[in-house]
Write an enzyme that holds these catalytic residues in place. Structure first.
Site, short mmCIF file in Angstrom:
data_model
loop_
_atom_site.label_atom_id
_atom_site.label_comp_id
_atom_site.label_asym_id
_atom_site.label_seq_id
_atom_site.Cartn_x
_atom_site.Cartn_y
_atom_site.Cartn_z
N ASP A 1 0.89 -1.31 0.09
CA ASP A 1 0.02 -0.04 0.04
C ASP A 1 1.06 1.16 0.03
O ASP A 1 2.07 1.31 0.20
CB ASP A 1 -0.97 0.00 1.14
CG ASP A 1 -0.19 0.00 2.35
OD1 ASP A 1 0.83 0.73 2.84
OD2 ASP A 1 -1.00 -0.61 3.35
N ASN B 1 0.32 -3.24 -13.42
CA ASN B 1 0.49 -1.94 -14.62
C ASN B 1 -0.35 -0.99 -14.30
O ASN B 1 -0.19 0.16 -14.65
CB ASN B 1 0.06 -2.49 -15.98
CG ASN B 1 0.96 -3.59 -16.32
OD1 ASN B 1 2.15 -3.71 -15.94
ND2 ASN B 1 0.53 -4.55 -17.18
N TYR C 1 -3.75 -5.82 -21.53
CA TYR C 1 -2.31 -5.36 -21.41
C TYR C 1 -2.14 -3.98 -21.86
O TYR C 1 -1.81 -2.98 -20.74
CB TYR C 1 -1.19 -5.97 -22.37
CG TYR C 1 0.16 -5.52 -22.27
CD1 TYR C 1 0.94 -5.47 -21.18
CD2 TYR C 1 0.84 -4.66 -23.45
CE1 TYR C 1 1.96 -4.93 -20.93
CE2 TYR C 1 1.73 -4.15 -23.49
CZ TYR C 1 2.54 -4.30 -22.29
OH TYR C 1 3.77 -3.57 -22.21
#
Length: 308
Positions: free
Chosen positions: A47, A81, A131
């Protein structure tokens, strides 16, 4: 100057670190998920508070984020990502708000474009799959964070050390065990798509320039070869470098992205203007360097592959 590289043991991160390490007056710091990376940093699970503590301990002047996932299910891609860059930006706002952030994005964020078109950084983004969509989410997180940041939107990397997660590295893994056997057959998917290949060493040089450039930079810069090349040309170039005497057959089912994005080419004018960066390596040089780097590795068993 203290530069922290996240994902330092990866393909792009390793090359970026190699060039950053040569700069005078730079102390290079590394972190990532691999034990050899240094302190454990996993952007998919930490976090913002935990990451801020790690960042504060480094006290970086610049952070280069090379951490990313190119394969896996949608959840894995989103965690690394999309969530990862958002958490990193939150941590930097708390622990190092004046540090420059250089984040590696992907040309897959653009999605389908017209054949013959070179896309600029202000082109519409319509990624064709998870992606590209997750990489775009990461770019949005970085550009909206209010930090001194730049996203390098990278084309298709190729060059020394290419891993099997990408097409060039996977093709090498098939060509090596085949050797010069004239009866050998390498089975691939459809190779008719066009891609904008860029040498990993040129990507690393762009990282160096973006990290050390004075003043603010544009939010996004394309880092690519600037020309579209048939994937078939890359594969046959590798076959020539390997002195492969067999046959390459495009008989496997290709990836959905290859069908959806048949053309990919980036306009790299902005990178030249902002960084003085232009690619130094052509595809033939990149292919030769990739093959040379793979010759001393243990030969893998041949396996089928598909274009990404």
């Amino acid at each position: 100057m203290r530069i922290l590289v996240l994902g330092i043991t990866g393909y792009l991160g390793g090359h970026a670190a190699e060039q950053l390490r040569t700069l005078p007056g730079v102390r290079l710091l590394g972190a990532g998920r691999a034990p050899a990376a240094g302190p454990a940093v996993d952007l998919a699970t930490m976090d913002a508070r935990q990451l801020a503590e790690v960042v504060a301990s480094f006290a970086p002047d610049a952070v280069v984020n090379c951490a990313g996932a190119v394969s896996g299910d949608a959840v894995t891609l989103a965690e690394v990502n999309a969530r990862g860059p958002a958490v990193l930006c939150a941590a930097l706002r708390e622990a190092a708000p004046r540090a420059r952030l250089v984040h590696l994005g992907s040309a897959a964020e653009y999605g389908p474009t017209a054949h013959g078109e070179r896309v600029t950084e202000d082109a519409a983004t319509r990624p064709a799959g998870p992606y590209g969509a997750t990489k775009l989410a990461g770019t949005v997180a970085v550009t909206a964070a209010g930090l001194d940041s730049v996203v390098l939107r990278v084309g298709n990397p190729v060059g020394p050390g290419a891993p099997p997660a990408g097409l060039p590295g996977r093709v090498v893994r098939q060509l090596r065990p085949a050797g010069a056997d004239p009866g050998a057959v390498v089975h691939l998917g459809d190779l008719s798509a066009y891609r904008d290949f860029v040498d990993v060493r040129d990507i690393a040089r762009a990282v160096v320039l973006a990290t050390t450039a004075p003043g603010p930079l544009p939010p996004v810069l394309n880092i690519a070869g600037g020309q579209a090349v048939p994937v078939r040309e890359l594969v046959h170039g590798l076959a020539r470098a390997a002195e492969f005497r067999g046959r390459i057959e495009e008989t496997l089912h290709g990836s959905a992205r290859s069908a959806d994005v048949s053309w990919q080419c980036s306009d790299i004018t902005a990178a030249a203007d902002a960084l003085g960066w232009v690619p130094r390596y052509g595809l033939e040089e990149s292919v030769a360097a990739l093959w040379a780097s793979a010759r001393d590795e243990p030969a893998p068993e041949p396996a089928g592959d598909r274009v990404r």
